[in-house]
Motif scaffolding. Structure first.
Motif, PDB file in Angstrom:
ATOM      1  N   GLU A  94     -20.671  37.324 -34.019  1.00 50.10           N
ATOM      2  CA  GLU A  94     -22.115  37.210 -34.466  1.00 50.10           C
ATOM      3  C   GLU A  94     -22.633  38.763 -34.214  1.00 50.10           C
ATOM      4  O   GLU A  94     -23.355  39.120 -35.160  1.00 50.10           O
ATOM      5  CB  GLU A  94     -22.709  36.262 -33.837  1.00 50.10           C
ATOM      6  N   LYS A  95     -22.393  39.455 -33.314  1.00 48.44           N
ATOM      7  CA  LYS A  95     -23.103  40.664 -33.030  1.00 48.44           C
ATOM      8  C   LYS A  95     -22.756  41.495 -33.996  1.00 48.44           C
ATOM      9  O   LYS A  95     -23.418  42.197 -34.823  1.00 48.44           O
ATOM     10  CB  LYS A  95     -22.460  41.439 -31.590  1.00 48.44           C
ATOM     11  N   ALA A  96     -21.406  41.518 -34.511  1.00 45.90           N
ATOM     12  CA  ALA A  96     -20.759  42.583 -35.503  1.00 45.90           C
ATOM     13  C   ALA A  96     -21.569  42.020 -36.816  1.00 45.90           C
ATOM     14  O   ALA A  96     -21.889  43.049 -37.409  1.00 45.90           O
ATOM     15  CB  ALA A  96     -19.355  42.554 -35.561  1.00 45.90           C
ATOM     16  N   TYR A  97     -21.462  40.715 -36.941  1.00 43.49           N
ATOM     17  CA  TYR A  97     -22.229  40.274 -38.400  1.00 43.49           C
ATOM     18  C   TYR A  97     -23.609  40.699 -38.486  1.00 43.49           C
ATOM     19  O   TYR A  97     -24.150  41.212 -39.492  1.00 43.49           O
ATOM     20  CB  TYR A  97     -21.972  38.605 -38.460  1.00 43.49           C
ATOM     21  N   VAL A  98     -24.358  40.478 -37.426  1.00 42.27           N
ATOM     22  CA  VAL A  98     -25.821  40.953 -37.447  1.00 42.27           C
ATOM     23  C   VAL A  98     -25.914  42.285 -38.054  1.00 42.27           C
ATOM     24  O   VAL A  98     -26.951  42.954 -38.482  1.00 42.27           O
ATOM     25  CB  VAL A  98     -26.524  40.560 -36.123  1.00 42.27           C
ATOM     26  N   SER A  99     -24.888  43.280 -37.109  1.00 40.18           N
ATOM     27  CA  SER A  99     -25.164  44.486 -37.596  1.00 40.18           C
ATOM     28  C   SER A  99     -24.995  44.962 -39.042  1.00 40.18           C
ATOM     29  O   SER A  99     -25.608  45.735 -39.651  1.00 40.18           O
ATOM     30  CB  SER A  99     -24.321  45.504 -36.555  1.00 40.18           C
ATOM     31  N   ARG A 100     -23.987  43.975 -39.785  1.00 38.13           N
ATOM     32  CA  ARG A 100     -23.795  44.175 -41.180  1.00 38.13           C
ATOM     33  C   ARG A 100     -24.959  43.730 -41.896  1.00 38.13           C
ATOM     34  O   ARG A 100     -25.278  44.474 -42.896  1.00 38.13           O
ATOM     35  CB  ARG A 100     -22.647  43.491 -41.602  1.00 38.13           C
ATOM     36  N   LEU A 101     -25.569  42.854 -41.633  1.00 43.47           N
ATOM     37  CA  LEU A 101     -26.755  42.206 -42.347  1.00 43.47           C
ATOM     38  C   LEU A 101     -28.004  43.144 -41.982  1.00 43.47           C
ATOM     39  O   LEU A 101     -28.659  43.434 -42.865  1.00 43.47           O
ATOM     40  CB  LEU A 101     -27.181  40.784 -41.595  1.00 43.47           C
ATOM     41  N   TYR A 102     -28.071  43.952 -40.798  1.00 45.95           N
ATOM     42  CA  TYR A 102     -29.100  44.913 -40.489  1.00 45.95           C
ATOM     43  C   TYR A 102     -28.760  46.085 -41.634  1.00 45.95           C
ATOM     44  O   TYR A 102     -29.812  46.396 -42.285  1.00 45.95           O
ATOM     45  CB  TYR A 102     -28.979  45.562 -39.307  1.00 45.95           C
ATOM     46  N   LEU A 103     -27.513  46.332 -41.911  1.00 45.11           N
ATOM     47  CA  LEU A 103     -27.216  47.480 -42.793  1.00 45.11           C
ATOM     48  C   LEU A 103     -27.319  47.161 -44.125  1.00 45.11           C
ATOM     49  O   LEU A 103     -28.299  47.986 -44.972  1.00 45.11           O
ATOM     50  CB  LEU A 103     -25.707  47.771 -42.754  1.00 45.11           C
ATOM     51  N   LEU A 104     -27.360  45.734 -44.516  1.00 43.54           N
ATOM     52  CA  LEU A 104     -27.638  45.389 -46.096  1.00 43.54           C
ATOM     53  C   LEU A 104     -29.356  45.173 -46.220  1.00 43.54           C
ATOM     54  O   LEU A 104     -29.485  45.774 -47.107  1.00 43.54           O
ATOM     55  CB  LEU A 104     -27.043  43.963 -46.307  1.00 43.54           C
ATOM     56  N   ASP A 105     -29.983  44.706 -45.225  1.00 45.12           N
ATOM     57  CA  ASP A 105     -31.301  44.385 -45.384  1.00 45.12           C
ATOM     58  C   ASP A 105     -32.140  45.701 -45.022  1.00 45.12           C
ATOM     59  O   ASP A 105     -33.114  45.707 -45.995  1.00 45.12           O
ATOM     60  CB  ASP A 105     -31.765  43.106 -44.477  1.00 45.12           C
ATOM     61  N   GLN A 106     -31.946  46.151 -43.829  1.00 44.37           N
ATOM     62  CA  GLN A 106     -32.747  47.265 -43.457  1.00 44.37           C
ATOM     63  C   GLN A 106     -32.392  48.618 -43.917  1.00 44.37           C
ATOM     64  O   GLN A 106     -33.317  49.545 -43.787  1.00 44.37           O
ATOM     65  CB  GLN A 106     -32.969  47.225 -41.891  1.00 44.37           C
ATOM     66  N   VAL A 107     -31.341  49.193 -44.402  1.00 48.98           N
ATOM     67  CA  VAL A 107     -31.029  50.089 -45.000  1.00 48.98           C
ATOM     68  C   VAL A 107     -30.888  49.982 -46.567  1.00 48.98           C
ATOM     69  O   VAL A 107     -31.455  50.750 -47.073  1.00 48.98           O
ATOM     70  CB  VAL A 107     -29.710  50.606 -44.256  1.00 48.98           C
ATOM     71  N   PHE A 108     -29.725  49.316 -46.873  1.00 45.32           N
ATOM     72  CA  PHE A 108     -29.551  49.547 -48.572  1.00 45.32           C
ATOM     73  C   PHE A 108     -30.880  48.860 -49.301  1.00 45.32           C
ATOM     74  O   PHE A 108     -31.462  49.368 -49.983  1.00 45.32           O
ATOM     75  CB  PHE A 108     -28.338  48.568 -48.853  1.00 45.32           C
ATOM     76  N   PHE A 109     -31.205  47.862 -48.753  1.00 49.62           N
ATOM     77  CA  PHE A 109     -32.397  47.115 -49.636  1.00 49.62           C
ATOM     78  C   PHE A 109     -33.672  47.620 -49.536  1.00 49.62           C
ATOM     79  O   PHE A 109     -34.269  48.021 -50.222  1.00 49.62           O
ATOM     80  CB  PHE A 109     -32.426  45.611 -49.123  1.00 49.62           C
ATOM     81  N   LYS A 110     -33.903  48.021 -48.087  1.00 50.23           N
ATOM     82  CA  LYS A 110     -35.205  48.850 -47.707  1.00 50.23           C
ATOM     83  C   LYS A 110     -35.263  50.227 -48.486  1.00 50.23           C
ATOM     84  O   LYS A 110     -36.279  50.519 -49.156  1.00 50.23           O
ATOM     85  CB  LYS A 110     -35.280  49.118 -46.409  1.00 50.23           C
TER      86      LYS A 110
END
Length: 205
Positions: free
Chosen positions: A58-74
């Motif tokens: 889950e920790k690894a998954y949340v860091s991927r979601l962070y990358l998608l939402d807070q980096v790519f998307f933003k």
């Protein structure tokens, strides 16, 4: 010989028999108890391992979601709004409801799993946490439904807009991306649900 021998033989027989009678009830019961204890330990260890694996993944998954939402998307959204190099609507279509998925995992599920593992000594279970999660997983239906369209849009706009292409490739070069493409990272939420199902099946076994 005669009666003495018979007596000795009977005496030995009694001793052996009484020893067997004394041993027989205690031995299997002890074995069963020891086995039950061993199974209990193994079962508790198994549950702990599954719960721990769930937390770590889950920790690894949340860091991927962070990358998608807070980096790519933003970053793509900021560019679309500031410079209109490509439509804002395209960016929103690509990432569909990913922000909701990210918030759910980072603000609710991960902290909940972490808390449960911290209290494992007094409350060694995790099924109830996963049951609370079930209604929220409907969010994934929306994400999965839009996934193919999102892949098409990424490919189209990387060809169509040099600035879109440049931003995506710039992020992909960063360490946080682990040399993987945006498309690869976007597949992660699609693959995560079967993972929960698998872990939950193991847990309930």
């Amino acid at each position: 010989g005669g009666p003495h021998t018979k007596w000795r033989g009977l005496h030995t027989f009694r001793r052996v028999t009484s020893r067997k009678l004394i041993q027989r009830p205690s031995s299997p019961i002890l074995n069963e108890e020891a086995q039950a204890e061993k199974n209990k330990e193994t079962n508790e260890e198994k549950i702990f391992k599954i719960a721990n694996e769930l937390l770590e993944t889950e920790k690894a998954y949340v860091s991927r979601l962070y990358l998608l939402d807070q980096v790519f998307f933003k970053e793509l959204l900021t560019e679309a709004r500031a410079a209109s190099s490509f439509p804002e609507d395209v960016v929103k279509q690509i990432f569909s409801n990913l922000s909701s998925v990210y918030q759910f995992h980072s603000l609710f599920l991960l902290p909940e799993l972490q808390r449960r593992m911290d209290e494992w000594g007094t409350n060694p279970r995790i099924g109830d946490v996963l049951q609370k999660v079930a209604p929220f997983l409907k969010m994934y239906g929306e994400y999965v439904k839009c996934f193919d369209k999102a892949m098409d849009l990424i490919n189209t706009w990387m060809e169509k807009s040099p600035r879109f292409d440049e931003i995506v490739k710039d992020i992909q070069k960063r360490e946080i991306c682990g040399n993987l493409t945006l498309q690869h990272h976007m597949l992660e939420p699609v693959q995560r649900i079967p993972r929960y199902e698998m872990l939950l099946k193991d847990y309930l076994k």
